[in-house]
Design a protein around this motif. Structure first.
Motif, short mmCIF file in Angstrom:
data_model
loop_
_atom_site.label_atom_id
_atom_site.label_comp_id
_atom_site.label_asym_id
_atom_site.label_seq_id
_atom_site.Cartn_x
_atom_site.Cartn_y
_atom_site.Cartn_z
N GLN A 151 121.31 68.27 -24.95
CA GLN A 151 122.05 67.08 -24.56
C GLN A 151 123.53 67.29 -24.77
OE1 GLN A 151 120.49 63.60 -26.49
NE2 GLN A 151 118.83 63.44 -25.02
N ARG A 152 124.30 66.72 -23.88
CA ARG A 152 125.75 66.81 -23.97
C ARG A 152 126.22 66.00 -25.17
NH1 ARG A 152 130.12 64.76 -19.53
NH2 ARG A 152 131.88 64.88 -20.95
N ILE A 153 127.04 66.63 -26.01
CA ILE A 153 127.54 65.94 -27.20
C ILE A 153 129.06 65.81 -27.23
CG2 ILE A 153 125.55 66.56 -28.62
CD1 ILE A 153 127.56 68.64 -29.97
N GLY A 154 129.74 66.45 -26.28
CA GLY A 154 131.18 66.37 -26.28
C GLY A 154 131.80 67.37 -25.34
N THR A 155 133.08 67.60 -25.56
CA THR A 155 133.82 68.56 -24.73
C THR A 155 134.59 69.52 -25.63
OG1 THR A 155 135.73 67.08 -24.58
CG2 THR A 155 134.10 66.93 -22.81
N LEU A 156 135.01 70.61 -25.03
CA LEU A 156 135.79 71.62 -25.72
C LEU A 156 136.95 72.00 -24.81
CD1 LEU A 156 136.12 73.66 -28.08
CD2 LEU A 156 134.64 75.21 -26.77
N ASP A 157 138.16 71.74 -25.25
CA ASP A 157 139.35 72.06 -24.45
C ASP A 157 139.67 73.54 -24.67
OD1 ASP A 157 141.53 71.85 -22.83
OD2 ASP A 157 142.77 70.76 -24.27
N ASP A 158 138.93 74.39 -23.95
CA ASP A 158 139.01 75.84 -24.19
C ASP A 158 139.73 76.62 -23.10
OD1 ASP A 158 136.98 75.23 -22.40
OD2 ASP A 158 135.64 76.80 -23.09
N VAL A 159 140.12 75.97 -22.02
CA VAL A 159 140.82 76.65 -20.94
C VAL A 159 142.10 75.87 -20.65
CG1 VAL A 159 140.68 77.53 -18.58
CG2 VAL A 159 138.60 77.39 -19.98
N PRO A 160 143.23 76.37 -21.12
CA PRO A 160 144.49 75.65 -20.92
C PRO A 160 144.75 75.33 -19.44
CG PRO A 160 144.81 77.48 -22.42
CD PRO A 160 143.44 77.61 -21.85
N GLY A 161 145.11 74.10 -19.18
CA GLY A 161 145.44 73.68 -17.84
C GLY A 161 144.25 73.33 -16.97
N GLN A 162 143.03 73.39 -17.52
CA GLN A 162 141.84 73.05 -16.75
C GLN A 162 141.01 72.01 -17.49
OE1 GLN A 162 139.50 76.20 -15.10
NE2 GLN A 162 141.26 77.51 -14.72
N ALA A 163 140.07 71.42 -16.77
CA ALA A 163 139.18 70.43 -17.39
C ALA A 163 138.43 71.07 -18.56
CB ALA A 163 138.18 69.91 -16.36
N ALA A 164 138.19 70.26 -19.57
CA ALA A 164 137.47 70.73 -20.76
C ALA A 164 136.04 71.13 -20.41
CB ALA A 164 137.46 69.65 -21.83
N SER A 165 135.54 72.14 -21.12
CA SER A 165 134.14 72.53 -20.98
C SER A 165 133.25 71.47 -21.63
CB SER A 165 133.90 73.89 -21.67
OG SER A 165 134.54 74.91 -20.97
N LEU A 166 132.00 71.42 -21.22
CA LEU A 166 131.03 70.50 -21.80
C LEU A 166 130.27 71.22 -22.91
CD1 LEU A 166 129.60 69.06 -18.46
CD2 LEU A 166 131.59 68.27 -19.77
N VAL A 167 130.04 70.53 -24.01
CA VAL A 167 129.31 71.10 -25.14
C VAL A 167 127.95 70.42 -25.21
CG1 VAL A 167 129.27 71.48 -27.63
CG2 VAL A 167 131.46 71.54 -26.39
N TYR A 168 126.91 71.25 -25.24
CA TYR A 168 125.53 70.77 -25.35
C TYR A 168 124.96 71.24 -26.68
CZ TYR A 168 125.24 69.13 -20.56
OH TYR A 168 125.42 68.42 -19.40
N ARG A 169 123.94 70.51 -27.16
CA ARG A 169 123.30 70.88 -28.42
C ARG A 169 121.83 70.52 -28.37
NH1 ARG A 169 125.10 67.68 -33.66
NH2 ARG A 169 123.93 66.09 -32.55
N SER A 170 121.05 71.33 -29.06
CA SER A 170 119.64 71.04 -29.29
C SER A 170 119.41 71.25 -30.78
CB SER A 170 118.76 72.00 -28.48
OG SER A 170 117.39 71.67 -28.65
N THR A 171 118.61 70.37 -31.38
CA THR A 171 118.35 70.48 -32.81
C THR A 171 116.86 70.55 -33.09
OG1 THR A 171 118.32 68.08 -33.11
CG2 THR A 171 120.44 69.19 -33.40
#
Length: 182
Positions: A151-171
């Protein structure tokens, strides 16, 4: 190195130096990097460097990215993927990732590999959570992550000047089942 694993249709094994040409063919293909802001590898030395990093991870951790083949043709690598430790947001996290050659697309291999990697992480490595980072327009990979219960839990601003990546997690749940948490 570790014993190869199998799924219904796949063979998953630790990579070797012999895989460098196939690694370069897959990671150097612009089609496989349409959502990767870094773009494809441009020379074999980059493939050697990437592979050396994977082999070092295997040596230190005992797991990592697998070379992936089908059970029907175990000598032909169709992709690379699995789980490995990556540092982002200042924390080392177990991260699910994969890249398949174009000829392997659309056959459910990414889902099969992703489920095997989650099962391995939870059952054998006994980790409580596994993450994945995906570019926001990579709809096929987003579907794969959601199919395997992440499930998507947030974003990660990992590429300057572009939309943030999506962060998913499973527990991992107390009862041993895998459950994605928001």
């Amino acid at each position: 190195m570790a014993t190869p694993r199998t799924t219904a249709r796949l063979v998953l094994r630790a990579p070797s130096f012999d895989d460098v040409q196939r690694l370069f063919a897959i990671y150097g293909d612009p089609a496989t990097h349409q959502f990767n802001p870094s773009g494809p590898l441009t020379d074999i030395d980059q493939a050697h460097s990437l592979l050396e990093g994977w082999l070092t991870h295997w040596q230190h951790k005992g797991y990592g990215q697998w070379a992936i083949a089908t059970r029907e043709a175990p000598e032909e690598i169709i992709g690379f993927g699995g789980i490995d430790a990556r540092k982002y947001l200042h924390v080392e996290r177990l991260n699910l990732g994969y890249r398949f050659g174009v000829q392997a697309w659309g056959q459910g291999y990414a889902t099969e590999l992703s489920q095997a990697a989650l099962d391995y992480g939870f059952a054998e490595l006994q980790v409580p959570e596994i993450y994945a980072v995906v570019r926001p327009l990579h709809y096929a990979s987003i579907r794969v992550l959601e199919k395997v219960g992440m499930q998507r839990i947030g974003t990660l601003d990992d590429v300057p000047g572009q939309a943030a990546s999506l962060v998913y997690r499973s527990t991992r749940c107390i009862d041993g089942s895998s459950e994605a948490l928001a």
